[in-house]
Design a protein around this motif. Structure first.
Motif, mmCIF file in Angstrom:
data_model
loop_
_atom_site.group_PDB
_atom_site.id
_atom_site.type_symbol
_atom_site.label_atom_id
_atom_site.label_comp_id
_atom_site.label_asym_id
_atom_site.label_seq_id
_atom_site.Cartn_x
_atom_site.Cartn_y
_atom_site.Cartn_z
ATOM 1 N N LEU A 59 6.808 26.867 32.544
ATOM 2 C CA LEU A 59 7.337 27.419 33.418
ATOM 3 C C LEU A 59 8.628 28.151 32.785
ATOM 4 C CD1 LEU A 59 7.542 30.673 35.186
ATOM 5 C CD2 LEU A 59 7.762 28.013 36.769
ATOM 6 N N ILE A 60 9.563 26.643 33.218
ATOM 7 C CA ILE A 60 11.154 26.046 32.869
ATOM 8 C C ILE A 60 10.908 25.949 31.226
ATOM 9 C CG2 ILE A 60 12.187 24.535 32.690
ATOM 10 C CD1 ILE A 60 11.144 23.084 34.960
ATOM 11 N N LEU A 62 12.417 25.870 41.295
ATOM 12 C CA LEU A 62 12.538 25.030 40.853
ATOM 13 C C LEU A 62 14.616 24.198 41.464
ATOM 14 C CD1 LEU A 62 10.193 24.644 38.142
ATOM 15 C CD2 LEU A 62 9.842 23.203 39.835
ATOM 16 N N THR A 63 14.585 25.253 41.548
ATOM 17 C CA THR A 63 16.639 24.990 41.674
ATOM 18 C C THR A 63 16.917 23.760 42.146
ATOM 19 O OG1 THR A 63 17.317 27.307 41.709
ATOM 20 C CG2 THR A 63 18.751 25.825 42.479
ATOM 21 N N PHE A 89 17.480 22.014 24.403
ATOM 22 C CA PHE A 89 16.408 21.519 24.864
ATOM 23 C C PHE A 89 15.498 21.572 23.995
ATOM 24 C CE2 PHE A 89 13.120 23.034 27.464
ATOM 25 C CZ PHE A 89 13.444 22.127 28.705
ATOM 26 N N LYS A 90 14.641 20.418 24.363
ATOM 27 C CA LYS A 90 13.398 20.313 24.375
ATOM 28 C C LYS A 90 12.700 19.524 25.117
ATOM 29 C CE LYS A 90 14.768 18.812 19.357
ATOM 30 N NZ LYS A 90 16.428 19.109 19.527
ATOM 31 N N THR A 91 11.336 20.725 25.417
ATOM 32 C CA THR A 91 10.110 19.909 25.778
ATOM 33 C C THR A 91 9.539 18.852 25.636
ATOM 34 O OG1 THR A 91 8.203 21.412 24.725
ATOM 35 C CG2 THR A 91 9.880 22.193 26.754
ATOM 36 N N THR A 92 9.418 18.660 24.422
ATOM 37 C CA THR A 92 8.966 17.245 23.488
ATOM 38 C C THR A 92 9.748 16.186 24.457
ATOM 39 O OG1 THR A 92 9.935 17.500 21.405
ATOM 40 C CG2 THR A 92 8.019 18.267 21.752
ATOM 41 N N LYS A 93 11.431 16.220 24.343
ATOM 42 C CA LYS A 93 12.184 15.284 25.065
ATOM 43 C C LYS A 93 11.805 14.959 26.404
ATOM 44 C CE LYS A 93 15.001 14.433 21.318
ATOM 45 N NZ LYS A 93 16.776 13.804 20.623
#
Length: 181
Positions: A89-90, A100-101, A7-11
Motif C-alpha cells: 500500500l505504501i 499509517l501517518t 525509495f526502495k521497498t526491497t531496502k
C-alpha cells in the motif's frame, strides 16, 4: 537524487524485519539488566543500620527509564510489523496513507532517540518516499501526528517522586526487604 538513492521497498522491507528482531533482542537484554538492578536496589534498602535510600532512589529512576524504554520498544516493534505488512500500500501511493501517518511519523521521530540502527535506514527510506518536509513534520510533531505513548515513554523528564517511591516499595516487597519510607 543520487544514482543509488530513492525509495526502495526491497531496502525497506528487510530493514523493518531486522528492526523488529533488534527491538526484541534489546528488550530482552534490558529486562535482564533490570532484574540485576532491582536486586541491587533491594540490597541498598536492606543495608543496616541505615538503608541507602537516596542511592536507591537514583537507581530506581534509572530503572523506571529502562522500563519505559522497553514499553516504547514494544510499541515501535508493533509499528514496524504493521508497516511491513502494509508495504505494498505504501509503495503504491504517492502520499502517506492516513491510517499509517502516525505510525510512520513515530518511527521517523524515534530513529534519533533509540539505539536501533535499522530505524535510521527506515527513516531515510521514508524521507526518499515522502520528502524532507514530511520528515520535519514528524520530527516537530506537527498536528500531533506522533504516538503519544511512545513520546511519553521516551521522554527525558525525570519520573515523579511518587512513581519512584512506588517502585522502591514494589522492589522491597518482591525481595522481602523490611523497608518502609
Amino acid at each position: 537524487m543520487s544514482l543509488f538513492g530513492g525509495f526502495k521497498t526491497t531496502k525497506l522491507k528487510p530493514q523493518l524485519k531486522m528492526a523488529v528482531s533488534r527491538f526484541q533482542i534489546a528488550s530482552n537484554k534490558k529486562t535482564a539488566i533490570m532484574k540485576q538492578q532491582m536486586r541491587e536496589i533491594a540490597k541498598l534498602l536492606a543495608e543496616e543500620p541505615a538503608p541507602k535510600e537516596e542511592k536507591a532512589k537514583i537507581r530506581a529512576e534509572a530503572l523506571i527509564r529502562e522500563d519505559n524504554t522497553i514499553e516504547a520498544f514494544e510499541i515501535l516493534q508493533l509499528e514496524c510489523e504493521l508497516v511491513h505488512e502494509r508495504i505494498k500500500l505504501i509503495a503504491s501511493q504517492k502520499e502517506c496513507p492516513p491510517d499509517l501517518t502516525s505510525c510512520i511519523c513515530t518511527l521517523i521521530w524515534a530513529a534519533n532517540r533509540v539505539d536501533i540502527p535499522e530505524l535510521t535506514d527506515i527513516k531515510k527510506q521514508f524521507r526518499y518516499k515522502y520528502g524532507k518536509e514530511f520528515e520535519q513534520m514528524a520530527m516537530d510533531n506537527v498536528g500531533g501526528c506522533l504516538n503519544e505513548r511512545v513520546v511519553a515513554k521516551l521522554s527525558v523528564h525525570p519520573p515523579s517522586a511518587y512513581l519512584v517511591q512506588t517502585y522502591l516499595e514494589k522492589i522491597a516487597d518482591e525481595f522481602e526487604v523490611d523497608w518502609k519510607p
